[in-house]
Design a protein around this motif. Structure first.
Motif, PDB file in Angstrom:
ATOM      1  N   SER A 104       0.824  -1.209   0.000  1.00  0.00           N
ATOM      2  CA  SER A 104       0.000   0.000   0.000  1.00  0.00           C
ATOM      3  C   SER A 104       0.858   1.259   0.000  1.00  0.00           C
ATOM      4  O   SER A 104       0.525   2.242  -0.669  1.00  0.00           O
ATOM      5  CB  SER A 104      -0.957   0.008   1.183  1.00  0.00           C
ATOM      6  OG  SER A 104      -0.242   0.043   2.395  1.00  0.00           O
ATOM      7  N   ILE A 105       1.959   1.245   0.702  1.00  0.00           N
ATOM      8  CA  ILE A 105       2.872   2.392   0.694  1.00  0.00           C
ATOM      9  C   ILE A 105       3.511   2.549  -0.677  1.00  0.00           C
ATOM     10  O   ILE A 105       3.624   3.659  -1.203  1.00  0.00           O
ATOM     11  CB  ILE A 105       3.931   2.251   1.802  1.00  0.00           C
ATOM     12  CG1 ILE A 105       3.281   2.436   3.164  1.00  0.00           C
ATOM     13  CG2 ILE A 105       5.057   3.258   1.613  1.00  0.00           C
ATOM     14  CD1 ILE A 105       4.188   2.142   4.324  1.00  0.00           C
ATOM     15  N   ALA A 106       3.917   1.460  -1.283  1.00  0.00           N
ATOM     16  CA  ALA A 106       4.532   1.525  -2.610  1.00  0.00           C
ATOM     17  C   ALA A 106       3.538   2.034  -3.655  1.00  0.00           C
ATOM     18  O   ALA A 106       3.916   2.745  -4.582  1.00  0.00           O
ATOM     19  CB  ALA A 106       5.051   0.150  -3.003  1.00  0.00           C
ATOM     20  N   ALA A 107       2.274   1.702  -3.509  1.00  0.00           N
ATOM     21  CA  ALA A 107       1.270   2.168  -4.458  1.00  0.00           C
ATOM     22  C   ALA A 107       0.920   3.630  -4.233  1.00  0.00           C
ATOM     23  O   ALA A 107       0.621   4.355  -5.184  1.00  0.00           O
ATOM     24  CB  ALA A 107       0.017   1.306  -4.346  1.00  0.00           C
ATOM     25  N   ALA A 108       0.957   4.094  -3.003  1.00  0.00           N
ATOM     26  CA  ALA A 108       0.542   5.463  -2.688  1.00  0.00           C
ATOM     27  C   ALA A 108       1.669   6.483  -2.824  1.00  0.00           C
ATOM     28  O   ALA A 108       1.398   7.674  -2.953  1.00  0.00           O
ATOM     29  CB  ALA A 108      -0.018   5.511  -1.275  1.00  0.00           C
ATOM     30  N   LEU A 109       2.901   6.052  -2.801  1.00  0.00           N
ATOM     31  CA  LEU A 109       4.024   6.988  -2.809  1.00  0.00           C
ATOM     32  C   LEU A 109       4.064   7.882  -4.045  1.00  0.00           C
ATOM     33  O   LEU A 109       4.244   9.101  -3.899  1.00  0.00           O
ATOM     34  CB  LEU A 109       5.343   6.229  -2.637  1.00  0.00           C
ATOM     35  CG  LEU A 109       6.572   7.086  -2.395  1.00  0.00           C
ATOM     36  CD1 LEU A 109       6.414   7.907  -1.127  1.00  0.00           C
ATOM     37  CD2 LEU A 109       7.809   6.210  -2.300  1.00  0.00           C
ATOM     38  N   PRO A 110       3.882   7.382  -5.251  1.00  0.00           N
ATOM     39  CA  PRO A 110       3.892   8.290  -6.410  1.00  0.00           C
ATOM     40  C   PRO A 110       2.796   9.361  -6.343  1.00  0.00           C
ATOM     41  O   PRO A 110       3.030  10.507  -6.705  1.00  0.00           O
ATOM     42  CB  PRO A 110       3.661   7.367  -7.606  1.00  0.00           C
ATOM     43  CG  PRO A 110       4.073   6.023  -7.134  1.00  0.00           C
ATOM     44  CD  PRO A 110       3.787   5.992  -5.676  1.00  0.00           C
ATOM     45  N   TYR A 111       1.623   8.991  -5.868  1.00  0.00           N
ATOM     46  CA  TYR A 111       0.541   9.958  -5.734  1.00  0.00           C
ATOM     47  C   TYR A 111       0.880  11.004  -4.678  1.00  0.00           C
ATOM     48  O   TYR A 111       0.554  12.182  -4.850  1.00  0.00           O
ATOM     49  CB  TYR A 111      -0.764   9.253  -5.380  1.00  0.00           C
ATOM     50  CG  TYR A 111      -1.220   8.317  -6.460  1.00  0.00           C
ATOM     51  CD1 TYR A 111      -1.678   8.795  -7.684  1.00  0.00           C
ATOM     52  CD2 TYR A 111      -1.183   6.941  -6.267  1.00  0.00           C
ATOM     53  CE1 TYR A 111      -2.084   7.925  -8.679  1.00  0.00           C
ATOM     54  CE2 TYR A 111      -1.588   6.073  -7.265  1.00  0.00           C
ATOM     55  CZ  TYR A 111      -2.040   6.575  -8.460  1.00  0.00           C
ATOM     56  OH  TYR A 111      -2.439   5.723  -9.448  1.00  0.00           O
ATOM     57  N   ALA A 112       1.506  10.598  -3.607  1.00  0.00           N
ATOM     58  CA  ALA A 112       1.889  11.544  -2.564  1.00  0.00           C
ATOM     59  C   ALA A 112       2.920  12.538  -3.081  1.00  0.00           C
ATOM     60  O   ALA A 112       2.840  13.738  -2.780  1.00  0.00           O
ATOM     61  CB  ALA A 112       2.436  10.797  -1.349  1.00  0.00           C
ATOM     62  N   ILE A 113       3.868  12.065  -3.866  1.00  0.00           N
ATOM     63  CA  ILE A 113       4.886  12.959  -4.428  1.00  0.00           C
ATOM     64  C   ILE A 113       4.233  13.964  -5.376  1.00  0.00           C
ATOM     65  O   ILE A 113       4.538  15.162  -5.347  1.00  0.00           O
ATOM     66  CB  ILE A 113       5.983  12.140  -5.136  1.00  0.00           C
ATOM     67  CG1 ILE A 113       6.781  11.360  -4.095  1.00  0.00           C
ATOM     68  CG2 ILE A 113       6.898  13.037  -5.950  1.00  0.00           C
ATOM     69  CD1 ILE A 113       7.732  10.349  -4.682  1.00  0.00           C
TER      70      ILE A 113
END
Length: 53
Positions: free
Chosen positions: A14-23
């Motif tokens: 879940s962190i790996a999937a959300a990281l690009p969106y957070a950036i």
């Protein structure tokens, strides 16, 4: 996925999937602040020219 690797794998995915969106969201926030600051400068410039006329 929870049955295969446990909670740790699910959290990592879940962190790996959300990281690009957070950036992207952080970049958009900086862009918004920069745009709003430039609008304030334009408005201040227009107000000064009106007072000096």
């Amino acid at each position: 996925m929870l049955l295969v690797g446990g909670l740790n794998v699910l959290q990592t995915a879940s962190i790996a999937a959300a990281l690009p969106y957070a950036i992207i969201m952080v970049i958009m926030c900086f862009s918004l602040v920069k745009g709003l600051n430039s609008e304030v400068e334009v408005q201040r410039g227009n107000n000064r020219s009106e007072y000096h006329s």
